[in-house]
Design a protein around this motif. Sequence first.
Motif, PDB file in Angstrom:
ATOM      1  N   GLU A   1       0.799  -1.228   0.000  1.00 18.05           N
ATOM      2  CA  GLU A   1       0.000   0.000   0.000  1.00 18.05           C
ATOM      3  C   GLU A   1       0.836   1.286   0.000  1.00 18.05           C
ATOM      4  OE1 GLU A   1       0.498  -1.055   4.380  1.00 18.05           O
ATOM      5  OE2 GLU A   1       0.223  -2.153   2.525  1.00 18.05           O
ATOM      6  N   GLU A   2       2.169   1.180   0.113  1.00 19.32           N
ATOM      7  CA  GLU A   2       3.006   2.373   0.217  1.00 19.32           C
ATOM      8  C   GLU A   2       3.286   3.038  -1.127  1.00 19.32           C
ATOM      9  OE1 GLU A   2       6.227   2.729   3.355  1.00 19.32           O
ATOM     10  OE2 GLU A   2       6.206   0.562   2.931  1.00 19.32           O
ATOM     11  N   LEU A   3       3.302   4.365  -1.091  1.00 16.35           N
ATOM     12  CA  LEU A   3       3.748   5.188  -2.220  1.00 16.35           C
ATOM     13  C   LEU A   3       4.623   6.293  -1.649  1.00 16.35           C
ATOM     14  CD1 LEU A   3       0.432   5.633  -4.245  1.00 16.35           C
ATOM     15  CD2 LEU A   3       2.494   4.480  -5.046  1.00 16.35           C
ATOM     16  N   LEU A   4       5.640   6.681  -2.389  1.00 18.86           N
ATOM     17  CA  LEU A   4       6.515   7.766  -1.960  1.00 18.86           C
ATOM     18  C   LEU A   4       6.744   8.692  -3.141  1.00 18.86           C
ATOM     19  CD1 LEU A   4       8.368   9.147   0.104  1.00 18.86           C
ATOM     20  CD2 LEU A   4      10.169   7.554  -0.569  1.00 18.86           C
ATOM     21  N   PHE A   5       6.243   9.919  -3.002  1.00 18.71           N
ATOM     22  CA  PHE A   5       6.399  10.938  -4.035  1.00 18.71           C
ATOM     23  C   PHE A   5       7.569  11.838  -3.664  1.00 18.71           C
ATOM     24  CE2 PHE A   5       1.914   9.843  -3.978  1.00 18.71           C
ATOM     25  CZ  PHE A   5       1.586   9.721  -5.313  1.00 18.71           C
ATOM     26  N   ASN A   6       8.492  12.051  -4.588  1.00 18.97           N
ATOM     27  CA  ASN A   6       9.579  13.023  -4.448  1.00 18.97           C
ATOM     28  C   ASN A   6       9.318  14.105  -5.478  1.00 18.97           C
ATOM     29  OD1 ASN A   6      11.361  11.945  -2.379  1.00 18.97           O
ATOM     30  ND2 ASN A   6      11.672  10.251  -3.796  1.00 18.97           N
TER      31      ASN A   6
ATOM     32  N   PHE B   1      12.697   4.946   0.645  1.00 18.66           N
ATOM     33  CA  PHE B   1      11.893   4.318   1.696  1.00 18.66           C
ATOM     34  C   PHE B   1      12.706   4.141   2.977  1.00 18.66           C
ATOM     35  CE2 PHE B   1       9.026   2.892  -1.788  1.00 18.66           C
ATOM     36  CZ  PHE B   1       7.853   3.420  -1.268  1.00 18.66           C
ATOM     37  N   ASP B   2      14.020   4.021   2.864  1.00 19.17           N
ATOM     38  CA  ASP B   2      14.871   3.931   4.064  1.00 19.17           C
ATOM     39  C   ASP B   2      14.781   5.201   4.904  1.00 19.17           C
ATOM     40  OD1 ASP B   2      15.729   1.392   3.377  1.00 19.17           O
ATOM     41  OD2 ASP B   2      17.484   2.148   2.282  1.00 19.17           O
ATOM     42  N   ASP B   3      14.569   6.347   4.239  1.00 17.11           N
ATOM     43  CA  ASP B   3      14.486   7.630   4.941  1.00 17.11           C
ATOM     44  C   ASP B   3      13.151   7.841   5.648  1.00 17.11           C
ATOM     45  OD1 ASP B   3      17.040   8.448   4.003  1.00 17.11           O
ATOM     46  OD2 ASP B   3      16.133   9.027   2.090  1.00 17.11           O
ATOM     47  N   THR B   4      12.156   7.011   5.372  1.00 18.97           N
ATOM     48  CA  THR B   4      10.823   7.233   5.938  1.00 18.97           C
ATOM     49  C   THR B   4      10.749   6.905   7.428  1.00 18.97           C
ATOM     50  OG1 THR B   4      10.056   5.026   5.285  1.00 18.97           O
ATOM     51  CG2 THR B   4       9.679   6.842   3.720  1.00 18.97           C
ATOM     52  N   ARG B   5      11.806   6.340   7.970  1.00 22.29           N
ATOM     53  CA  ARG B   5      11.838   6.040   9.405  1.00 22.29           C
ATOM     54  C   ARG B   5      12.102   7.300  10.232  1.00 22.29           C
ATOM     55  NH1 ARG B   5      15.445   1.722   7.540  1.00 22.29           N
ATOM     56  NH2 ARG B   5      14.083   0.050   6.888  1.00 22.29           N
ATOM     57  N   ARG B   6      12.654   8.323   9.586  1.00 21.82           N
ATOM     58  CA  ARG B   6      12.895   9.587  10.276  1.00 21.82           C
ATOM     59  C   ARG B   6      11.561  10.260  10.603  1.00 21.82           C
ATOM     60  NH1 ARG B   6      16.705  12.485   6.096  1.00 21.82           N
ATOM     61  NH2 ARG B   6      14.743  13.533   5.941  1.00 21.82           N
ATOM     62  N   GLU B   7      11.601  11.165  11.556  1.00 22.42           N
ATOM     63  CA  GLU B   7      10.381  11.885  11.926  1.00 22.42           C
ATOM     64  C   GLU B   7       9.962  12.808  10.782  1.00 22.42           C
ATOM     65  OE1 GLU B   7       8.786  15.075  15.235  1.00 22.42           O
ATOM     66  OE2 GLU B   7      10.680  14.039  15.576  1.00 22.42           O
ATOM     67  N   ALA B   8       8.689  12.767  10.435  1.00 20.69           N
ATOM     68  CA  ALA B   8       8.163  13.599   9.350  1.00 20.69           C
ATOM     69  C   ALA B   8       7.971  15.033   9.832  1.00 20.69           C
ATOM     70  CB  ALA B   8       6.826  13.035   8.880  1.00 20.69           C
ATOM     71  N   ASP B   9       8.029  15.971   8.902  1.00 17.45           N
ATOM     72  CA  ASP B   9       7.737  17.363   9.246  1.00 17.45           C
ATOM     73  C   ASP B   9       6.279  17.525   9.638  1.00 17.45           C
ATOM     74  OD1 ASP B   9      10.276  18.482   8.902  1.00 17.45           O
ATOM     75  OD2 ASP B   9       9.980  18.667   6.747  1.00 17.45           O
ATOM     76  N   GLN B  10       5.420  16.731   9.014  1.00 20.46           N
ATOM     77  CA  GLN B  10       4.003  16.740   9.375  1.00 20.46           C
ATOM     78  C   GLN B  10       3.370  15.429   8.944  1.00 20.46           C
ATOM     79  OE1 GLN B  10       1.845  20.257   8.342  1.00 20.46           O
ATOM     80  NE2 GLN B  10      -0.016  19.532   9.307  1.00 20.46           N
ATOM     81  N   VAL B  11       2.489  14.912   9.787  1.00 24.08           N
ATOM     82  CA  VAL B  11       1.769  13.674   9.515  1.00 24.08           C
ATOM     83  C   VAL B  11       0.285  14.027   9.420  1.00 24.08           C
ATOM     84  CG1 VAL B  11       1.165  11.396  10.398  1.00 24.08           C
ATOM     85  CG2 VAL B  11       3.482  12.282  10.727  1.00 24.08           C
ATOM     86  N   PHE B  12      -0.382  13.496   8.395  1.00 24.05           N
ATOM     87  CA  PHE B  12      -1.807  13.716   8.224  1.00 24.05           C
ATOM     88  C   PHE B  12      -2.544  12.406   8.416  1.00 24.05           C
ATOM     89  CE2 PHE B  12       0.189  16.896   5.457  1.00 24.05           C
ATOM     90  CZ  PHE B  12      -0.413  18.044   5.931  1.00 24.05           C
ATOM     91  N   SER B  13      -3.681  12.465   9.052  1.00 25.79           N
ATOM     92  CA  SER B  13      -4.573  11.334   9.148  1.00 25.79           C
ATOM     93  C   SER B  13      -5.631  11.558   8.066  1.00 25.79           C
ATOM     94  CB  SER B  13      -5.207  11.309  10.543  1.00 25.79           C
ATOM     95  OG  SER B  13      -5.793  10.083  10.777  1.00 25.79           O
ATOM     96  N   LEU B  14      -5.534  10.790   6.982  1.00 26.20           N
ATOM     97  CA  LEU B  14      -6.375  11.032   5.814  1.00 26.20           C
ATOM     98  C   LEU B  14      -7.770  10.434   5.961  1.00 26.20           C
ATOM     99  CD1 LEU B  14      -3.761  10.314   2.998  1.00 26.20           C
ATOM    100  CD2 LEU B  14      -4.333  12.503   4.063  1.00 26.20           C
ATOM    101  N   ASN B  15      -8.706  11.040   5.260  1.00 28.01           N
ATOM    102  CA  ASN B  15     -10.071  10.556   5.183  1.00 28.01           C
ATOM    103  C   ASN B  15     -10.371  10.183   3.738  1.00 28.01           C
ATOM    104  OD1 ASN B  15     -10.907  11.140   7.953  1.00 28.01           O
ATOM    105  ND2 ASN B  15     -10.618  13.273   7.360  1.00 28.01           N
ATOM    106  N   ILE B  16     -11.310   9.279   3.527  1.00 35.03           N
ATOM    107  CA  ILE B  16     -11.740   8.951   2.163  1.00 35.03           C
ATOM    108  C   ILE B  16     -12.381  10.198   1.580  1.00 35.03           C
ATOM    109  CG2 ILE B  16     -13.324   7.549   0.779  1.00 35.03           C
ATOM    110  CD1 ILE B  16     -12.909   5.294   2.807  1.00 35.03           C
TER     111      ILE B  16
END
Length: 182
Positions: free
Chosen positions: A71-76, A87-102
């Motif tokens: 289910e993962e996608l990574l846009f640069n 994807f190795d860098d995704t373990r770092r803390e994100a600048d912002q995390v969103f809880s998405l809705n449909i």
Amino acid sequence: MAHGHSHGGCSCGEEHSDAPERGLEYGLYQRIDLDKMQCLNESREGSGRSVFRAWEERGDRSKFVESDDDEELLFNIPFKNIPQMSFDDTRREADQVFSLNIDVAGELEYPTKISRFSNVSHLSIHVSKNFGAEKTKIYYIGLRGEWAEAHRHEVTICNYEAAANPTDHNVKQTTLQTHFIS
């Protein structure tokens, strides 16, 4: 007046209209360097580029990106040439995390922490999970904000002379005159 919840549109608590100006707010897609844009784990190469488009085209269901292995996608998303996230860098803390809705209509907005996204020249969006499906399918991502051309100041090497070096200056020797005041 906004009353803090959504009726199928924006959930940011602000009033919005579907006037043409709203489409102008989402014009940052025009500044993306699509030749350098990456979407990791897309099932069809290059399809990740198609989700960044005009606000008026957000309902077009013929353009989408679907994840490949999970289910993962990574846009640069480069607005100029900057190193890419993996994807190795995704373990770092994100600048912002969103809880998405449909959001079938593509109208939900997620407010960002403005201080974290000032002067952005490269943006990475990591979709780590979805709503329970094996694969993720995205039809539209709108980027809202103002664009300003980056001004790069090159390093200038300067030599400053703090005290004159007499050998560097060709001056005709004049007769020295002395005046005494009594």
